[in-house]
Write an enzyme that holds these catalytic residues in place. Structure first.
Site, short mmCIF file in Angstrom:
data_model
loop_
_atom_site.label_atom_id
_atom_site.label_comp_id
_atom_site.label_asym_id
_atom_site.label_seq_id
_atom_site.Cartn_x
_atom_site.Cartn_y
_atom_site.Cartn_z
N TRP A 361 0.82 -1.21 0.00
CA TRP A 361 0.00 0.00 0.00
C TRP A 361 0.85 1.26 0.00
O TRP A 361 0.35 2.35 -0.27
CB TRP A 361 -0.93 0.00 1.21
CG TRP A 361 -0.22 0.07 2.53
CD1 TRP A 361 0.42 -0.94 3.18
CD2 TRP A 361 -0.08 1.22 3.36
NE1 TRP A 361 0.96 -0.51 4.37
CE2 TRP A 361 0.66 0.81 4.51
CE3 TRP A 361 -0.51 2.54 3.27
CZ2 TRP A 361 0.99 1.70 5.54
CZ3 TRP A 361 -0.18 3.42 4.31
CH2 TRP A 361 0.55 2.99 5.42
N ASP A 362 2.15 1.08 0.28
CA ASP A 362 3.08 2.21 0.21
C ASP A 362 2.94 2.95 -1.13
O ASP A 362 3.06 4.17 -1.21
CB ASP A 362 4.54 1.75 0.29
CG ASP A 362 4.81 0.78 1.42
OD1 ASP A 362 3.85 0.32 2.06
OD2 ASP A 362 5.98 0.46 1.63
N GLU A 488 2.08 -1.61 12.33
CA GLU A 488 2.25 -3.06 12.37
C GLU A 488 2.59 -3.58 13.77
O GLU A 488 2.84 -4.78 13.94
CB GLU A 488 3.33 -3.47 11.36
CG GLU A 488 2.87 -3.21 9.92
CD GLU A 488 4.02 -3.05 8.95
OE1 GLU A 488 5.15 -3.48 9.28
OE2 GLU A 488 3.81 -2.47 7.87
N LYS A 592 4.79 1.36 15.75
CA LYS A 592 5.91 1.14 14.84
C LYS A 592 6.07 2.30 13.87
O LYS A 592 7.18 2.75 13.58
CB LYS A 592 5.71 -0.17 14.07
CG LYS A 592 6.86 -0.50 13.11
CD LYS A 592 6.59 -1.79 12.36
CE LYS A 592 7.75 -2.14 11.42
NZ LYS A 592 7.48 -3.35 10.62
N GLN A 593 4.95 2.76 13.34
CA GLN A 593 4.98 3.80 12.31
C GLN A 593 3.72 4.63 12.38
O GLN A 593 2.73 4.22 12.98
CB GLN A 593 5.09 3.16 10.93
CG GLN A 593 3.87 2.33 10.55
CD GLN A 593 4.20 1.14 9.71
OE1 GLN A 593 4.86 0.22 10.14
NE2 GLN A 593 3.72 1.15 8.47
#
Length: 799
Positions: A361-362, A488, A592-593
């Site tokens: 999906w990036d 994640e 995580k992000q």
């Protein structure tokens, strides 16, 4: 000036002086050349020494079984791994029977340059053999942006002290021995000699090899031809076998003379075409390249890039290293997507085998916004690839008991390849990310043909997914339970705010597109009842909010989780997923992000400025950035809420992730999403670009370390420029019609005449704190000043 990471600082090129064998693995990724169809890692022409060989064709892969300790219904059964295809870069040199090998003799000079304006990788080496014979070797290679199937190498050798006998061996080599660092023996087996020979031929100076993969059944062809220039006679021989075609050229070259070989390469692959058809395709492509010639290919490459930079360039005054890094990022994003033409843009582009060559999906959430406003045709092609996989997405949704289309978390051909379902299957936000990219592209281009042929179908089938995945609770709220958002370190949670907001936008956009194209909607069985259900779900979308803390939980219940022990976590234990079990990460407030913070960016019209500031501060203290996806987004929101110096630090981290090898894995390829994060940090961060509802809005501000940022974009066919100074922003149209935008909320019309508007001040208060040891590296004046001295200019000759 050379910096600690080995690269020289230059505004339009990446240069490395000297030979560092240990650094080859990471420089080969940085020096990769590609056009989105063909990718060549930056290995030396002589093939050794090397870090990791790599020649890739977009979408060309081998299949392998996915390993499970315990299988379950709906688990994906097969994985896909990118294949290192036939290597045509190889040109070996023997000097009086001694092979040029940088590990032997002495390299008295060695210089490699990736030129962002020429689109070539060049190298100059002066080498003394173990017996003291000296030669100068100049090479230059390109992968053509204008002739999609073509790559070319110019190889030139000059004796420096005496007459020499030179022997050159130019190869096409299939099933190149390669060491895989995968721990999965099934993947390693798939990559062990994955190509089966089907045809080989050689005559005069040209040769063709055709191979197919053992399991996926894909067929590829590689062909080479040569132009040889030398002052005296030559002896040449060519032969081909199953996995090797080799042209050998022997010539006596006097001191002051030179041998020059131009090698033309052509690549093609297909899942359906026959051996004769593929052979004909690459031979025809070679004929076209020979007709164009080396100088013609260089001219076409330069013209293509001139046009690209006229639309996409970002100029940064006050930080030369960041200037280089941002242009490096823009160049590689172009290389990843320029000629993909209905193939995926992988997470590593075509620079290495990382992530097995999968697209995520990036692409839609990070890379396509860049391409939409700079090379919209490439964005359209990437979305057409998603559309081409619609049948697999529908099949996956049906398998999961859902309607519509469930697009994969990671894939090469459109089938889900993630063996870990909490991060893969449950990450349904991918489908909304794709819908968001469709809407952004349509708003930016007005491409009605694309909407009718592809866009409406993508929007309505993803809307159906959300309508079947969510449900109205007893209070009437529409809930989406048991999903994984972008973070994640959280999985299978209820009502992830990012997912719900993106799903709401997806449902609304699908209804609007179906109303614009009722015939398309009717073809897919969409009626007014279904349209009304989508709007009802969007209107009732549940968005959890904690009034006591004044922030949105990332997902329902997240704020009730225990806090992670950041103080007790050793810096060597990052990334956390390599040192702690997922079950522990999943039940703690550790991110995580960017997840909720990504929602603040992409769905910013759903939050007040006060909510953005509070949310950003809360999640800053819990985000550890174990993912390269995070820094660019954090830069955007830090800039929006006024923490400009923090935004500057995050922008630098995103832009320099690969050049500094921040995550210690650039050997496997560059991080395309992080490179796109450099654009996001500059344009959406300091430029304040937002496109909510199809209206372009800017809220520019500069950090104190920078004197000026200037960037160019394209919208509805108009090219325009935004120049940001400390106290004002200047807008003007470069080409096209006047354009209406917002400047800090004020509606303005951009024309060919530069217009200046004041930049209001902002007082953001104290900057937020990050987890101990996880703050971005400070971009202070001393770290910037060491790059302020200009390096030697890059010239067109003397490579």
């Amino acid at each position: 000036m050379t910096e600690a990471h080995g690269y020289e600082c230059s505004p339009w090129a990446l240069r490395w002086r000297g030979m560092d064998v240990d650094a080859l693995q990471r420089t080969e990724s940085a020096f990769a050349v590609s056009n989105g169809h063909i990718g060549l890692r930056g290995t030396l022409e002589e093939a050794e020494p090397r870090g990791l060989p790599g020649t890739y064709l977009n979408g060309f892969y081998e299949q392998h079984e996915l390993p499970y300790a315990e299988a379950g219904y709906g688990y994906p059964e097969e994985g896909q791994t990118v294949v290192n295809v036939t290597d045509g870069k190889i040109i070996r040199l023997l000097v009086e029977d001694e092979p040029l090998d940088m590990r032997y003799g002495a390299a008295t000079a060695h210089d490699r340059v990736l030129d962002f304006r020429k689109g070539t990788l060049s190298r100059t080496t002066e080498w003394s053999s173990p017996t003291g014979r000296r030669v100068r070797v100049r090479t230059e290679r390109l992968v053509s942006f204008t002739q999609r199937a073509i790559a070319a190498v110019r190889y030139e050798v000059e004796p420096l002290d005496e007459d020499l006998q030179l022997v050159v061996q130019s190869d096409l080599l299939a099933n190149e021995p390669i060491e895989s660092d995968t721990s999965d023996p099934r993947v390693a087996a798939a990559l062990n000699a994955p190509l089966v020979s089907e045809f080989h031929r050689a005559s005069e100076y040209n040769a063709v090899l055709v191979h197919r993969t053992r399991r996926s059944g894909l067929r590829m062809a590689a062909a080479m031809d040569h132009k040889i220039e030398v002052d005296d006679g030559i002896r040449a021989r060519i032969h081909a076998e199953e996995d090797l075609a080799r042209l050998t050229v022997a010539v006596d070259v006097p001191k002051g003379g030179r041998l020059r070989i131009t090698k033309f390469l052509a690549y093609g692959w297909s899942a359906q075409r026959s051996v004769p058809a593929l052979r004909s395709q690459v031979e025809a492509a070679l004929a076209g390249a020979r007709q164009t010639g080396w100088k013609g290919l260089l001219t076409e490459q330069r013209e293509f890039l001139d046009d690209y930079w006229a639309t996409s360039d970002i100029e940064i005054e006050g930080d030369p290293e960041l200037q280089q890094a941002v242009r490096f990022a823009l160049f590689h994003i172009l290389q990843a997507g320029a000629r993909g033409e209905s193939r995926a843009i992988a997470g590593k582009g075509l620079t290495g085998p990382g992530y097995d060559g999968h697209a995520f999906w990036d692409t839609e959430s990070f890379v396509l916004p860049v391409l939409t406003y700079t090379v919209p045709d490439a964005a359209r092609d990437a979305l057409r690839w998603r559309h081409s996989t619609m049948d697999k997405a529908r099949e996956r949704a049906h398998q999961l008991g859902l309607r519509g289309a469930a697009f994969p978390w990671r894939s090469i051909n459109g089938a889900e390849c993630s063996a870990y379902w909490p991060a893969g299957t449950a990450a349904f936000h991918v489908s909304a990310d794709i819908a968001d990219a469709v809407v952004r592209y349509l708003n930016a281009t007005g491409d009605e043909e694309f909407e009718r042929d592809y866009g409406t179908e993508l929007l309505l089938e993803t809307a159906r997914l959300w309508a079947s995945l969510g449900h109205h609770d007893r209070h009437g709220a529409f809930r989406i339970d048991g999903v994984t958002g972008p973070d994640e370190y959280s999985a299978v949670a209820d009502n992830n705010v990012y997912t719900n907001l993106m799903a709401r936008r997806n449902l609304q956009a699908a209804a609007e597109s179906c109303e614009r194209h009722p015939d398309v909607a009717a073809r897919f069985g969409v009626d007014t009842v279904e349209l009304d259900s989508w709007r009802a779900a969007a209107a009732a979308m549940f968005l959890p909010y904690d009034r006591e803390l004044g922030v949105h939980p990332q997902s329902e219940g997240f704020l009730e989780h225990d806090e992670w022990d950041y103080e007790g976590t050793d810096p060597a234990q990052y990334p956390l997923l390599l040192h702690f079990p997922y079950f522990d990460l999943y039940r703690k407030q550790v991110v995580k992000q960017a997840d909720l913070v990504l929602a603040l960016h992409l769905c910013g019209d759903s939050f007040s400025q006060e909510e953005k500031a509070r949310n950003f501060a809360y999640y800053e203290a819990r985000t550890v950035r174990d993912s390269s996806l995070s820094a660019g987004t954090q830069a955007v929101i830090a800039a929006e809420v006024g923490h400009l110096e923090l935004a500057y630090d995050y922008l630098a981290e995103a832009a320099l992730t690969d050049l500094h090898d921040v995550h210690n894995n650039v050997r496997n390829g560059l991080h395309m999403a992080s490179l796109a994060g450099a654009w996001q940090g500059a344009v959406a961060g300091f430029g304040g670009l937002r496109d909510h509802g199809g209206t372009l809005a800017f809220a520019p501000r500069l950090p104190p370390q920078l004197g000026r940022i200037t960037f160019r974009l394209m919208f509805r066919g108009t090219r325009f420029q935004v120049e940001i100074d400390p106290d004002q922003a200047t807008y003007h149209v470069v080409a096209g019609e006047p354009l209406e935008v917002l400047h800090h909320g004020e509606r303005i019309t951009i024309t060919a005449e530069p217009q200046r508007y004041a930049v209001p001040k902002i007082d953001a208060g104290e900057p937020p704190k990050q987890p101990p040891g996880r703050a971005p590296m400070r971009r202070d004046s001393e770290s910037v000043r060491q790059y302020a001295e200009p390096s030697n200019p890059i010239t067109e000759e003397g490579r």
